[in-house]
Structures are given as structure tokens and as C-alpha cells.
Design a protein around this motif. Structure first.
Motif, PDB file in Angstrom:
ATOM      1  N   THR A  11       0.864  -1.192   0.000  1.00 17.21           N
ATOM      2  CA  THR A  11       0.000   0.000   0.000  1.00 17.21           C
ATOM      3  C   THR A  11       0.898   1.239   0.000  1.00 17.21           C
ATOM      4  O   THR A  11       1.873   1.301   0.744  1.00 17.21           O
ATOM      5  N   SER A  12       0.559   2.199  -0.849  1.00 17.97           N
ATOM      6  CA  SER A  12       1.330   3.435  -0.759  1.00 17.97           C
ATOM      7  C   SER A  12       0.575   4.382   0.175  1.00 17.97           C
ATOM      8  O   SER A  12      -0.627   4.605   0.030  1.00 17.97           O
ATOM      9  N   VAL A  13       1.285   4.858   1.171  1.00 15.97           N
ATOM     10  CA  VAL A  13       0.631   5.640   2.214  1.00 15.97           C
ATOM     11  C   VAL A  13       0.961   7.120   2.053  1.00 15.97           C
ATOM     12  O   VAL A  13       2.124   7.511   2.018  1.00 15.97           O
ATOM     13  N   LYS A  14      -0.095   7.928   1.933  1.00 15.94           N
ATOM     14  CA  LYS A  14       0.092   9.375   1.803  1.00 15.94           C
ATOM     15  C   LYS A  14       0.048   9.958   3.209  1.00 15.94           C
ATOM     16  O   LYS A  14      -0.802   9.563   4.013  1.00 15.94           O
ATOM     17  N   TYR A  15       0.958  10.880   3.493  1.00 18.91           N
ATOM     18  CA  TYR A  15       0.971  11.472   4.832  1.00 18.91           C
ATOM     19  C   TYR A  15      -0.352  12.199   5.092  1.00 18.91           C
ATOM     20  O   TYR A  15      -0.792  13.031   4.303  1.00 18.91           O
ATOM     21  N   ALA A  16      -0.994  11.847   6.188  1.00 21.90           N
ATOM     22  CA  ALA A  16      -2.268  12.494   6.507  1.00 21.90           C
ATOM     23  C   ALA A  16      -2.278  12.963   7.951  1.00 21.90           C
ATOM     24  O   ALA A  16      -3.327  13.162   8.549  1.00 21.90           O
ATOM     25  N   GLY A  17      -1.104  13.142   8.516  1.00 19.12           N
ATOM     26  CA  GLY A  17      -1.019  13.561   9.915  1.00 19.12           C
ATOM     27  C   GLY A  17      -1.102  15.070  10.049  1.00 19.12           C
ATOM     28  O   GLY A  17      -1.397  15.779   9.084  1.00 19.12           O
ATOM     29  N   PRO A  18      -0.858  15.550  11.254  1.00 20.70           N
ATOM     30  CA  PRO A  18      -0.923  16.998  11.488  1.00 20.70           C
ATOM     31  C   PRO A  18       0.111  17.749  10.654  1.00 20.70           C
ATOM     32  O   PRO A  18       1.177  17.212  10.347  1.00 20.70           O
ATOM     33  N   ARG A  19      -0.220  18.979  10.294  1.00 20.73           N
ATOM     34  CA  ARG A  19       0.786  19.827   9.641  1.00 20.73           C
ATOM     35  C   ARG A  19       1.790  20.259  10.703  1.00 20.73           C
ATOM     36  O   ARG A  19       1.592  19.997  11.884  1.00 20.73           O
ATOM     37  N   ASP A  20       2.855  20.949  10.279  1.00 24.38           N
ATOM     38  CA  ASP A  20       3.866  21.379  11.242  1.00 24.38           C
ATOM     39  C   ASP A  20       3.387  22.633  11.971  1.00 24.38           C
ATOM     40  O   ASP A  20       2.756  23.509  11.371  1.00 24.38           O
ATOM     41  N   TYR A  21       3.697  22.718  13.249  1.00 23.59           N
ATOM     42  CA  TYR A  21       3.246  23.880  14.039  1.00 23.59           C
ATOM     43  C   TYR A  21       3.757  25.198  13.457  1.00 23.59           C
ATOM     44  O   TYR A  21       3.128  26.240  13.617  1.00 23.59           O
ATOM     45  N   ARG A  22       4.903  25.123  12.752  1.00 25.31           N
ATOM     46  CA  ARG A  22       5.457  26.371  12.209  1.00 25.31           C
ATOM     47  C   ARG A  22       4.588  26.968  11.113  1.00 25.31           C
ATOM     48  O   ARG A  22       4.797  28.105  10.698  1.00 25.31           O
ATOM     49  N   THR A  23       3.608  26.203  10.630  1.00 23.12           N
ATOM     50  CA  THR A  23       2.698  26.743   9.614  1.00 23.12           C
ATOM     51  C   THR A  23       1.509  27.469  10.265  1.00 23.12           C
ATOM     52  O   THR A  23       0.650  27.989   9.563  1.00 23.12           O
ATOM     53  N   GLN A  24       1.469  27.466  11.600  1.00 24.56           N
ATOM     54  CA  GLN A  24       0.367  28.149  12.279  1.00 24.56           C
ATOM     55  C   GLN A  24       0.422  29.640  11.952  1.00 24.56           C
ATOM     56  O   GLN A  24       1.498  30.238  11.984  1.00 24.56           O
ATOM     57  N   GLY A  25      -0.732  30.217  11.629  1.00 22.15           N
ATOM     58  CA  GLY A  25      -0.765  31.640  11.297  1.00 22.15           C
ATOM     59  C   GLY A  25      -0.273  32.497  12.459  1.00 22.15           C
ATOM     60  O   GLY A  25      -0.674  32.266  13.596  1.00 22.15           O
ATOM     61  N   ARG A  26       0.595  33.449  12.178  1.00 25.92           N
ATOM     62  CA  ARG A  26       1.129  34.330  13.242  1.00 25.92           C
ATOM     63  C   ARG A  26       0.612  35.737  13.032  1.00 25.92           C
ATOM     64  O   ARG A  26       0.581  36.226  11.919  1.00 25.92           O
ATOM     65  N   HIS A  27       0.212  36.362  14.095  1.00 25.43           N
ATOM     66  CA  HIS A  27      -0.233  37.761  14.044  1.00 25.43           C
ATOM     67  C   HIS A  27       0.457  38.518  15.160  1.00 25.43           C
ATOM     68  O   HIS A  27       1.233  37.911  15.925  1.00 25.43           O
ATOM     69  N   ALA A  28       0.148  39.789  15.309  1.00 27.81           N
ATOM     70  CA  ALA A  28       0.948  40.627  16.208  1.00 27.81           C
ATOM     71  C   ALA A  28       0.894  40.213  17.676  1.00 27.81           C
ATOM     72  O   ALA A  28       1.840  40.474  18.419  1.00 27.81           O
ATOM     73  N   VAL A  29      -0.213  39.594  18.125  1.00 25.37           N
ATOM     74  CA  VAL A  29      -0.257  39.199  19.539  1.00 25.37           C
ATOM     75  C   VAL A  29      -0.114  37.686  19.734  1.00 25.37           C
ATOM     76  O   VAL A  29      -0.297  37.189  20.845  1.00 25.37           O
ATOM     77  N   PHE A  30       0.197  36.985  18.659  1.00 27.09           N
ATOM     78  CA  PHE A  30       0.423  35.538  18.808  1.00 27.09           C
ATOM     79  C   PHE A  30       1.710  35.361  19.625  1.00 27.09           C
ATOM     80  O   PHE A  30       2.719  35.996  19.338  1.00 27.09           O
ATOM     81  N   PRO A  31       1.682  34.514  20.656  1.00 27.41           N
ATOM     82  CA  PRO A  31       2.885  34.380  21.483  1.00 27.41           C
ATOM     83  C   PRO A  31       4.079  33.871  20.681  1.00 27.41           C
ATOM     84  O   PRO A  31       3.907  33.082  19.746  1.00 27.41           O
TER      85      PRO A  31
END
Ligand SMILES: C[S@@+](CC[C@H](N)C(=O)[O-])C[C@H]1O[C@@H](n2cnc3c(N)ncnc32)[C@H](O)[C@@H]1O
Length: 406
Positions: A11-31
């Protein structure tokens, strides 16, 4: 139980797990988060997914193989309801393992987010103040009596819940909620800004009520505005009013919205069960809520439905997005698992929404049968909030819109 049976050889398995936290949107008050913070959030999101996608489905297997047959052998009948099924599950090692693991994951998520936010508490407050001081779109009410059902609960293991503040201008609880939501939703794809619900609501309403062009929108229990800001982007010419009881959420919310370039949201502190002082009758074209109702006590729920009817204009729409009543397609075991949040995640009213028919509440508050609707939308864009769905819910990730036109 290593999961390999799910992937036969070749079976060929496509990654379906969580994305990387570094892709979380950042804004001015994001810690600010360093390497270790990001990896901690990544680890916890992976564990969350693993618990929900790999362990949780095995509980029903164990229930069918061991728990129910033993009960039937002893009593000569099947467990009659989810309460009976849940008590039986308490003796089942698979459920015990799941429950302890899931609780630990939530506590670790809260501590991870809180640690990130607490160590920069003053800096975050200063950033929020710089963006919100003197802005009329932040309307706080220091005299507001926070409803008892909110004060009594540290929701989903979140210390101080949504309202607690430890110094003037504190936004820690909002920052924790925002930066750790990644774990709670398992690092879901397309959720960089946690904003897909407003998109789903707008798309659904546009398809159902093409003449509805809301100029004034009220978002109830808005927290820091994930849904409100999303609605504001979908309706750039409308004025969005985001109401919540928690001042830290609202301060952070306005700062976040402004730093994202969203200028049409006003954040108002109020009790959504009684907004008579804040807004007159028929003040809004659209009233929305997103994952508010499962955190509401029964008396407050009735009051909120009545307020929604009072506040929406004739021809306007009220729509709530949340988990919905268990249908009879859902097995008693599954219903018992769904009650996990009520018993182990400081969400005492979660089970209430699983047994309450919003249809009746809409009608009792004044809406007509003709105006009532249920809707689903793939645009919700994240897997089920509680990881489990009926077939109808699964089309939209376990959350449904229930609403009515006045
Ligand atoms: C799960 S959060 C909602 C998330 C939010 N809608 C979003 O878009 O991200 C629930 C929120 O409801 C608020 N809340 C609960 N009861 C309330 C009440 N009676 N009046 C005002 N806010 C309330 C809480 O303070 C909390 O911020």
C-alpha cells in the motif's frame, strides 16, 4: 495493535497527519514560540490524532467483543442506554487506556500553551494594549457578572477558563487558547487561522438564502474571534459584533483582528443570555455562534435562544454551529464515548447538547417550522471536534449548523 493491518503490504501511504506547528498563522499578539515549544505542540497534536484515530475506534471493538457479551450473559439483555454503556466501559482496559491518555494529552496541551503565554504575559499585554487602547471597538464592562456556570468550570482543563485575568490588561488565557488550539484540533490542514467556520456559514447561507445580505452580524460567545474574524472576511461590508464574557479574549481578539487587517469587528463584553442593555430588539441581520452551545447550562441555553429571536430582524437568520443531538443511528457505545468530555474534560454541558433537540428550542423561542433548517458544509475544514461522527455529521467533520430564518 500497531496499525500495520490498516496498511497491507504494497500500500502506498500518503501522509495524513498533522501539519507542522510552524505553519500556524502568526499575528501581532500571537505568542512567540521557540524550537522546543513548536516541537512540543507538534508532539501533542500527533498524540491527539493517534488517540482519536487509532485508539478510539478500538473501544467499540472491545465493547462488542467483551463488554456487551459479558453484560448480556449476566443480565439477559443489552445495555439500555449510553449511561449504562459508559458505566460498563469504565471496567474495560481499552477505555481506561484511552481515557487516561486523552486526559493527559489535554492537560499537557493546556500546560504547554499556558507556559508559552505566561512567560511573556507582560509583553503580550503591552502588544495588545498598543493595538487596542482608546479604540472604541473594544467595549469592556468591568461590572459584568460572569455567569456562575462559567466561573465554576476550568473548561477543558484550561486554568482560569476564558475570563480570568491576573493583572490589568492580561491576555494570557486568550493567548493560551489561540496558540494551543493547534493541538486540540489535531493540527488540522487548512486551519492556519482557525477560520474555516465563518467561511462555511457564509457559503451555506449564500446557497440557502441568496437574498440575505447581512449588514450587521452578531457572533455570540466569540472568544478571541476565530469565527467572527472569519465572518468579517466573508462579509467585508458588514459590521460584526463579537460578544463574549471574557475580557482577556476580547482584548486579544481586537488586537488580533487589527493586526490581520480586519477592521469591521467590534468586541463587546456581555452575557449572551441577556443582552437587553447592550442591544435593542431586531438589531442584527444575522446571529451566529460557533462551539458556544456545548458549554452552556440548560437555563442559559433557553435564555440564549430567546435572545437570538429578539435580536434578529424579520427576514434575518440565526445559526449555531456545534455538535448535535445523538441520532438513533449512533450506537450506545459510541454515545457513551461521546460523553467523555462531560465526565473527564471539564465540559459538564457537553452531554446536554447530545440529547437536546435545537429544533424545539428554535420553535419555542418564536421561529416557525418553515424557517428552520439544518445544514452541513465541507468547508468546516477540520476533523470532528470530538473525533466521532454520524454519517450525516461526518460530511462536515462532526459539526453541524442548525438555524432558522425569522
Ligand atoms: C468554545 S468558546 C467559543 C469559540 C469561538 N466562538 C470561536 O469562534 O473561536 C466558548 C466561549 O463562549 C463564552 N461564553 C459562554 N457563556 C457565555 C455567556 N453567557 N455570555 C458570554 N460569553 C459566554 C466563553 O467565554 C467562551 O469564550
Amino acid at each position: 495493535m500497531d496499525g500495520s493491518a490498516d496498511f497491507p503490504e504494497g500500500t502506498s501511504v500518503k501522509y495524513a497527519g498533522p501539519r507542522d506547528y510552524r505553519t500556524q498563522g502568526r499575528h501581532a499578539v500571537f505568542p512567540e514560540t521557540d524550537h522546543d515549544d513548536c516541537e512540543r505542540f507538534n508532539y501533542l497534536a500527533h498524540v491527539n490524532r493517534y488517540i482519536r484515530e487509532r485508539i478510539q475506534p478500538r473501544i467499540e471493538d472491545a465493547y462488542n467483543a467483551r463488554v456487551e457479551p459479558k453484560f448480556v450473559a449476566e443480565k439477559g439483555r443489552k445495555p439500555k442506554d449510553r449511561t449504562e454503556a459508559r458505566k460498563l466501559l469504565l471496567t474495560e482496559p481499552m477505555f481506561q487506556y484511552y481515557s487516561a491518555f486523552r486526559r493527559a494529552n489535554m492537560e499537557q496541551r493546556q500546560q504547554a500553551g499556558r507556559w508559552v503565554a505566561l512567560r511573556q504575559a507582560e509583553a503580550l499585554a503591552a502588544k495588545a494594549a498598543a493595538l487596542t487602547d482608546g479604540d472604541p471597538r473594544l467595549q469592556l464592562n468591568p461590572d459584568l457578572k460572569i455567569p456562575k456556570y462559567l466561573v465554576d468550570v476550568h473548561h477543558h482543563c484550561m486554568p482560569g477558563s476564558y475570563y480570568e485575568e491576573n493583572f490589568p490588561g492580561d491576555v494570557v488565557n486568550a493567548a493560551n487558547y489561540d496558540c494551543g488550539f493547534f493541538v486540540t484540533n489535531g493540527g488540522a490542514e487548512g486551519q492556519e487561522w482557525l477560520d474555516t467556520v465563518g467561511t462555511a456559514i457564509a457559503e451555506t447561507l449564500q446557497a440557502k438564502f441568496p437574498d440575505l445580505k447581512p449588514k450587521r452580524i452578531l457572533d455570540l460567545g466569540a472568544s478571541l474571534g476565530h469565527n467572527a474574524v472569519s465572518l468579517a472576511k466573508m462579509y467585508p461590508d458588514a459590521e460584526i459584533v463579537a460578544v463574549d464574557a471574557g475580557a482577556p479574549m476580547l482584548r486579544y481578539g481586537l488586537a488580533r483582528a487589527k493586526s490581520l487587517g480586519v477592521d469591521n469587528v467590534t468586541f463587546v463584553q456581555g452575557d449572551v443570555a441577556d443582552l437587553t442593555k447592550e442591544f435593542g430588539d431586531e438589531s442584527f441581520d444575522l446571529v451566529t455562534s460557533y462551539i458556544l452551545l456545548h458549554e452552556i447550562s440548560f437555563p442559559a441555553m433557553k435564555a440564549i435562544f430567546n435572545e437570538c429571536y429578539r435580536l434578529v430582524k424579520k427576514g434575518g437568520v440565526v445559526v449555531h454551529s456545534d455538535i448535535v443531538k445523538n441520532s438513533d443511528q449512533v450506537s450506545v457505545c459510541e454515545q457513551a464515548i461521546r460523553d467523555w468530555d462531560t465526565h473527564y474534560n471539564n465540559e459538564p454541558f457537553h452531554a446536554l447538547l447530545r440529547e437536546l433537540d435545537q429544533h424545539d428550542f428554535f420553535l419555542q423561542s418564536g421561529f416557525s417550522e418553515d424557517g428552520f433548517f439544518r445544514a452541513s458544509s465541507a468547508s468546516f475544514g477540520h476533523t470532528a471536534l470530538d473525533g466521532r461522527s454520524t454519517p450525516e455529521e461526518s460530511a462536515l467533520g462532526g459539526v453541524m449548523m442548525v438555524g432558522a430564518i425569522k
